[in-house]
Motif scaffolding. Structure first.
Motif, PDB file in Angstrom:
ATOM      1  N   UNK A  65      22.780  -8.064 -19.702  1.00 47.94           N
ATOM      2  CA  UNK A  65      22.783  -9.244 -18.834  1.00 47.94           C
ATOM      3  C   UNK A  65      23.046 -10.510 -19.650  1.00 47.94           C
ATOM      4  N   UNK A  66      22.325 -10.671 -20.774  1.00 43.31           N
ATOM      5  CA  UNK A  66      22.500 -11.867 -21.604  1.00 43.31           C
ATOM      6  C   UNK A  66      23.922 -11.969 -22.154  1.00 43.31           C
ATOM      7  N   UNK A  67      24.466 -10.830 -22.589  1.00 42.13           N
ATOM      8  CA  UNK A  67      25.830 -10.833 -23.121  1.00 42.13           C
ATOM      9  C   UNK A  67      26.834 -11.213 -22.042  1.00 42.13           C
ATOM     10  N   UNK A  68      26.677 -10.630 -20.850  1.00 46.70           N
ATOM     11  CA  UNK A  68      27.583 -10.941 -19.740  1.00 46.70           C
ATOM     12  C   UNK A  68      27.481 -12.414 -19.347  1.00 46.70           C
ATOM     13  N   UNK A  69      26.268 -12.932 -19.368  1.00 47.70           N
ATOM     14  CA  UNK A  69      26.057 -14.335 -19.000  1.00 47.70           C
ATOM     15  C   UNK A  69      26.728 -15.260 -20.009  1.00 47.70           C
ATOM     16  N   UNK A  70      26.566 -14.949 -21.315  1.00 52.66           N
ATOM     17  CA  UNK A  70      27.188 -15.787 -22.338  1.00 52.66           C
ATOM     18  C   UNK A  70      28.705 -15.728 -22.278  1.00 52.66           C
ATOM     19  N   UNK A  71      29.243 -14.605 -21.803  1.00 55.09           N
ATOM     20  CA  UNK A  71      30.693 -14.477 -21.662  1.00 55.09           C
ATOM     21  C   UNK A  71      31.218 -15.167 -20.406  1.00 55.09           C
ATOM     22  N   UNK A  72      30.308 -15.641 -19.574  1.00 55.07           N
ATOM     23  CA  UNK A  72      30.710 -16.355 -18.361  1.00 55.07           C
ATOM     24  C   UNK A  72      31.135 -15.450 -17.218  1.00 55.07           C
ATOM     25  N   UNK A  73      30.704 -14.186 -17.245  1.00 55.64           N
ATOM     26  CA  UNK A  73      31.038 -13.282 -16.154  1.00 55.64           C
ATOM     27  C   UNK A  73      30.313 -13.706 -14.877  1.00 55.64           C
ATOM     28  N   UNK A  74      30.927 -13.434 -13.742  1.00 56.92           N
ATOM     29  CA  UNK A  74      30.320 -13.813 -12.464  1.00 56.92           C
ATOM     30  C   UNK A  74      29.364 -12.741 -11.950  1.00 56.92           C
ATOM     31  N   UNK A  75      29.686 -11.462 -12.229  1.00 58.52           N
ATOM     32  CA  UNK A  75      28.867 -10.356 -11.730  1.00 58.52           C
ATOM     33  C   UNK A  75      28.661  -9.327 -12.832  1.00 58.52           C
ATOM     34  N   UNK A  76      27.729  -8.403 -12.581  1.00 53.72           N
ATOM     35  CA  UNK A  76      27.473  -7.304 -13.509  1.00 53.72           C
ATOM     36  C   UNK A  76      27.156  -6.050 -12.690  1.00 53.72           C
ATOM     37  N   UNK A  77      27.659  -4.883 -13.103  1.00 51.39           N
ATOM     38  CA  UNK A  77      27.339  -3.659 -12.359  1.00 51.39           C
ATOM     39  C   UNK A  77      25.854  -3.333 -12.502  1.00 51.39           C
ATOM     40  N   UNK A  78      25.234  -2.944 -11.398  1.00 45.41           N
ATOM     41  CA  UNK A  78      23.789  -2.706 -11.421  1.00 45.41           C
ATOM     42  C   UNK A  78      23.389  -1.601 -10.461  1.00 45.41           C
ATOM     43  N   UNK A  79      22.353  -0.873 -10.847  1.00 45.14           N
ATOM     44  CA  UNK A  79      21.650   0.022  -9.933  1.00 45.14           C
ATOM     45  C   UNK A  79      20.556  -0.813  -9.296  1.00 45.14           C
ATOM     46  N   UNK A  80      20.646  -1.000  -7.990  1.00 46.92           N
ATOM     47  CA  UNK A  80      19.735  -1.896  -7.284  1.00 46.92           C
ATOM     48  C   UNK A  80      18.683  -1.068  -6.550  1.00 46.92           C
ATOM     49  N   UNK A  81      17.426  -1.297  -6.879  1.00 47.78           N
ATOM     50  CA  UNK A  81      16.307  -0.603  -6.243  1.00 47.78           C
ATOM     51  C   UNK A  81      15.597  -1.572  -5.309  1.00 47.78           C
ATOM     52  N   UNK A  82      15.161  -1.061  -4.169  1.00 50.14           N
ATOM     53  CA  UNK A  82      14.420  -1.898  -3.242  1.00 50.14           C
ATOM     54  C   UNK A  82      13.078  -2.274  -3.845  1.00 50.14           C
ATOM     55  N   UNK A  83      12.654  -3.515  -3.594  1.00 54.68           N
ATOM     56  CA  UNK A  83      11.350  -3.968  -4.075  1.00 54.68           C
ATOM     57  C   UNK A  83      10.282  -3.283  -3.239  1.00 54.68           C
ATOM     58  N   UNK A  84       9.591  -2.321  -3.860  1.00 53.62           N
ATOM     59  CA  UNK A  84       8.624  -1.557  -3.088  1.00 53.62           C
ATOM     60  C   UNK A  84       7.299  -1.477  -3.828  1.00 53.62           C
TER      61      UNK A  84
END
Length: 199
Positions: A65-84
């Motif tokens: 995440x930090x690397x992608x943010x520093x590179x100025x990327x808009x999105x990042x691939x993620x496995x999204x889990x519901x907040x449970x």
């Protein structure tokens, strides 16, 4: 019932960093290497996030995440889990598992997070070892690092000495002698056997 999971591209500006990061230090050189890799071939392994109230909290993949943010990327691939039902310590355990499998975790950081898990779940060292698929002495070694001098912890984190050597140095009662031998071990690259001989 298992968490519902979805794979998607998540906007970086909707992601919150973890409350307890598994690493106390993000080594700049390693982050630079990761940024170069992402620049060339993109993020190859998705991060894991938990979603709630329209925001995403990182479970693991903080460095990506930090690397992608520093590179100025808009999105990042993620496995999204519901907040449970899972608590922060359950997410922490998932992060520990992921980093152990990747074999890129700082031993001192791991020691402190095993200590956190031990306290919050009231577990024995043997139970912690079983939880991660290891024997009791696996947890003993990492947890011992949490009681080491800051200088020994720093040397282990920087890979100037290994964690077994750090644990052996901790057995020296005299703090001045302990610090002196630590400095000698860091300068000479002394092995576990050599340090054992000193002691």
């Amino acid at each position: 019932m298992p968490d519902k999971v979805e794979f998607k591209e998540v906007p970086l500006d909707l992601i919150d960093e973890p409350g307890r990061e598994l690493r106390r230090y993000i080594i700049r050189e390693n982050l630079d290497g990761l940024m170069e890799s992402i620049r060339k071939i993109g993020v190859q392994e998705p991060i894991k996030v938990r979603v709630g109230n329209g925001r995403y909290k990182i479970v693991f993949g903080h460095r990506r995440y930090l690397a992608a943010k520093q590179l100025g990327l808009a999105t990042i691939p993620a496995l999204v889990y519901e907040d449970a039902k899972e608590s922060e310590v359950d997410d922490l355990m998932a992060a520990v598992h992921e980093n152990i499998e990747r074999e890129d975790i700082d031993p001192v950081d791991l020691g402190y997070y095993l200590l956190q898990i031990k306290k919050e779940k009231n577990l024995t060292h043997e139970q912690i070892g079983e939880m991660f698929g290891y024997a009791r002495n696996w947890a003993d070694t990492y947890l011992a690092l949490t009681r080491a001098d800051p200088e020994i912890q720093a040397a282990v984190s920087a890979k100037k000495i290994d964690m077994i050597s750090g644990r052996r140095l901790m057995t020296i009662k005299d703090p001045i002698k302990r610090k002196d031998l630590l400095g000698h071990a860091c300068r000479s690259g002394a092995s576990q056997v050599v340090i054992g001989g000193w002691i």
